[in-house]
Design a protein around this motif. Structure first.
Motif, PDB file in Angstrom:
ATOM      1  N   UNK A  50       1.058  -1.509   0.359  1.00 34.91           N
ATOM      2  CA  UNK A  50      -0.055  -0.146   0.089  1.00 34.91           C
ATOM      3  C   UNK A  50       0.836   1.453  -0.397  1.00 34.91           C
ATOM      4  N   UNK A  51       0.565   2.048  -1.069  1.00 37.53           N
ATOM      5  CA  UNK A  51       0.848   3.310  -0.769  1.00 37.53           C
ATOM      6  C   UNK A  51       0.326   4.202   0.001  1.00 37.53           C
ATOM      7  N   UNK A  52       0.935   5.147   1.127  1.00 35.87           N
ATOM      8  CA  UNK A  52      -0.028   5.250   2.176  1.00 35.87           C
ATOM      9  C   UNK A  52      -0.219   7.144   1.463  1.00 35.87           C
ATOM     10  N   UNK A  53       0.618   7.989   0.630  1.00 34.07           N
ATOM     11  CA  UNK A  53       0.776   9.176   0.354  1.00 34.07           C
ATOM     12  C   UNK A  53      -1.006   9.033  -0.768  1.00 34.07           C
ATOM     13  N   UNK A  54      -1.339   7.519  -1.072  1.00 34.54           N
ATOM     14  CA  UNK A  54      -1.722   8.105  -2.854  1.00 34.54           C
ATOM     15  C   UNK A  54      -3.887   7.004  -2.544  1.00 34.54           C
ATOM     16  N   UNK A  55      -3.414   6.263  -1.346  1.00 33.83           N
ATOM     17  CA  UNK A  55      -4.692   5.113  -1.487  1.00 33.83           C
ATOM     18  C   UNK A  55      -4.295   4.400  -2.436  1.00 33.83           C
ATOM     19  N   UNK A  56      -3.537   4.243  -3.337  1.00 33.62           N
ATOM     20  CA  UNK A  56      -3.181   2.950  -4.381  1.00 33.62           C
ATOM     21  C   UNK A  56      -2.224   2.097  -4.268  1.00 33.62           C
ATOM     22  N   UNK A  57      -2.268   0.867  -4.662  1.00 30.36           N
ATOM     23  CA  UNK A  57      -1.441  -0.363  -4.227  1.00 30.36           C
ATOM     24  C   UNK A  57      -0.751  -1.140  -5.172  1.00 30.36           C
ATOM     25  N   UNK A  58       0.295  -1.508  -5.028  1.00 27.63           N
ATOM     26  CA  UNK A  58       1.109  -2.226  -5.976  1.00 27.63           C
ATOM     27  C   UNK A  58       0.910  -3.607  -5.310  1.00 27.63           C
ATOM     28  N   UNK A  59       0.490  -4.386  -6.046  1.00 23.51           N
ATOM     29  CA  UNK A  59       0.506  -5.845  -5.806  1.00 23.51           C
ATOM     30  C   UNK A  59       2.060  -6.452  -6.963  1.00 23.51           C
ATOM     31  N   UNK A  60       2.888  -7.223  -5.755  1.00 27.39           N
ATOM     32  CA  UNK A  60       4.326  -7.651  -6.481  1.00 27.39           C
ATOM     33  C   UNK A  60       4.228  -9.033  -6.799  1.00 27.39           C
ATOM     34  N   UNK A  61       3.923  -9.578  -8.269  1.00 26.51           N
ATOM     35  CA  UNK A  61       4.463 -10.323  -8.152  1.00 26.51           C
ATOM     36  C   UNK A  61       6.078 -11.101  -8.652  1.00 26.51           C
ATOM     37  N   UNK A  62       6.116 -12.105  -7.115  1.00 27.39           N
ATOM     38  CA  UNK A  62       7.562 -11.662  -7.470  1.00 27.39           C
ATOM     39  C   UNK A  62       8.432 -12.919  -7.294  1.00 27.39           C
ATOM     40  N   UNK A  63       9.216 -13.065  -8.719  1.00 27.15           N
ATOM     41  CA  UNK A  63      10.184 -14.016  -9.346  1.00 27.15           C
ATOM     42  C   UNK A  63      11.438 -14.249  -8.114  1.00 27.15           C
ATOM     43  N   UNK A  64      11.113 -14.927  -7.097  1.00 23.51           N
ATOM     44  CA  UNK A  64      12.163 -15.823  -6.527  1.00 23.51           C
ATOM     45  C   UNK A  64      13.043 -16.303  -6.947  1.00 23.51           C
ATOM     46  N   UNK A  65      13.992 -16.221  -8.323  1.00 24.24           N
ATOM     47  CA  UNK A  65      15.331 -16.603  -8.811  1.00 24.24           C
ATOM     48  C   UNK A  65      16.284 -17.921  -8.854  1.00 24.24           C
ATOM     49  N   UNK A  66      15.884 -18.879  -9.561  1.00 24.16           N
ATOM     50  CA  UNK A  66      18.365 -19.830  -8.203  1.00 24.16           C
ATOM     51  C   UNK A  66      18.737 -19.195  -8.720  1.00 24.16           C
ATOM     52  N   UNK A 165       9.101  -1.213  -0.408  1.00 25.67           N
ATOM     53  CA  UNK A 165       8.453   0.179  -0.752  1.00 25.67           C
ATOM     54  C   UNK A 165       9.171   0.819  -1.591  1.00 25.67           C
ATOM     55  N   UNK A 166      10.728   0.750  -1.672  1.00 23.78           N
ATOM     56  CA  UNK A 166      11.304   1.566  -3.189  1.00 23.78           C
ATOM     57  C   UNK A 166      10.909   1.250  -4.191  1.00 23.78           C
ATOM     58  N   UNK A 167      10.862   0.185  -4.580  1.00 25.42           N
ATOM     59  CA  UNK A 167      10.499  -0.435  -5.801  1.00 25.42           C
ATOM     60  C   UNK A 167       8.737  -0.247  -6.333  1.00 25.42           C
TER      61      UNK A 167
END
Length: 186
Positions: A50-66, A165-167
């Protein structure tokens, strides 16, 4: 309120703590798994920021790679076109730091010239007596590559959420910039 979706590539050599970082982030810092089996391809973790300053959010699909070279070709095929990049190295391993250039080059080859925010994360700061990569060298290299630099100790649950959060903020900023261009054209 806008919910953005971003593909996050989590890359770096084997045993630097990528899976531990990802799992700790997913659990909001409540779960540090002491034993891991080696990632043999890509594991996908989904987590919203959640991005507190905008009420928007980013849903990450994190590809944890070998991180082993033997899996590299199959891993890259699964990356597709990444939105953001989280490069991880072990501060006690000079080789894992040097390998970040290879990982960055491979990830950027998948962006098709598009802007891809990224961070460099030095993990295992709790092992300070064994440290071989100093903060300033890592920060300088990251900045020279257009990346932000963070250090963490997943084991001590320190600073594990800040890179993501930075990303999320960087990805959201790109979205807003594109939206402004589209609105200006209308």
């Amino acid at each position: 309120m806008v919910k953005l979706r971003a593909k996050c590539i989590l890359a770096g050599d084997a045993t630097v703590g990528k899976s531990a970082l990802c799992q700790l982030f997913r659990s909001d810092g409540t779960h540090f798994q002491k034993n891991y089996t080696m990632t043999t391809g890509v594991e996908v973790v989904v987590k919203s920021v959640n991005l507190p300053e905008s009420n928007d959010s980013v849903e990450f699909f994190i590809f944890d790679s070998a991180g082993k070279d033997i899996f590299l070709d199959s891993v890259e095929k699964l990356w597709g076109q990444p939105s953001v990049l989280c490069l991880v190295f072990d501060v006690t391993s000079e080789q894992s730091f040097k390998s970040c250039a290879k990982w960055l080059e491979r990830a950027r080859a998948h962006t098709q010239g598009l802007q891809m925010p990224g961070v460099l994360v030095g993990n295992k700061t709790d092992l300070s007596v064994r440290r071989t990569v100093d903060t300033e060298s890592a920060r300088e290299w990251a900045l020279s590559q257009g990346l932000e630099y963070f250090e963490t100790s997943v084991k001590e649950t320190e600073n594990h959420e800040v890179p993501f959060r930075t990303l999320a903020l960087a990805f959201h900023n790109i979205y807003r910039e594109k939206l402004e261009v589209i609105q200006a054209l209308a």
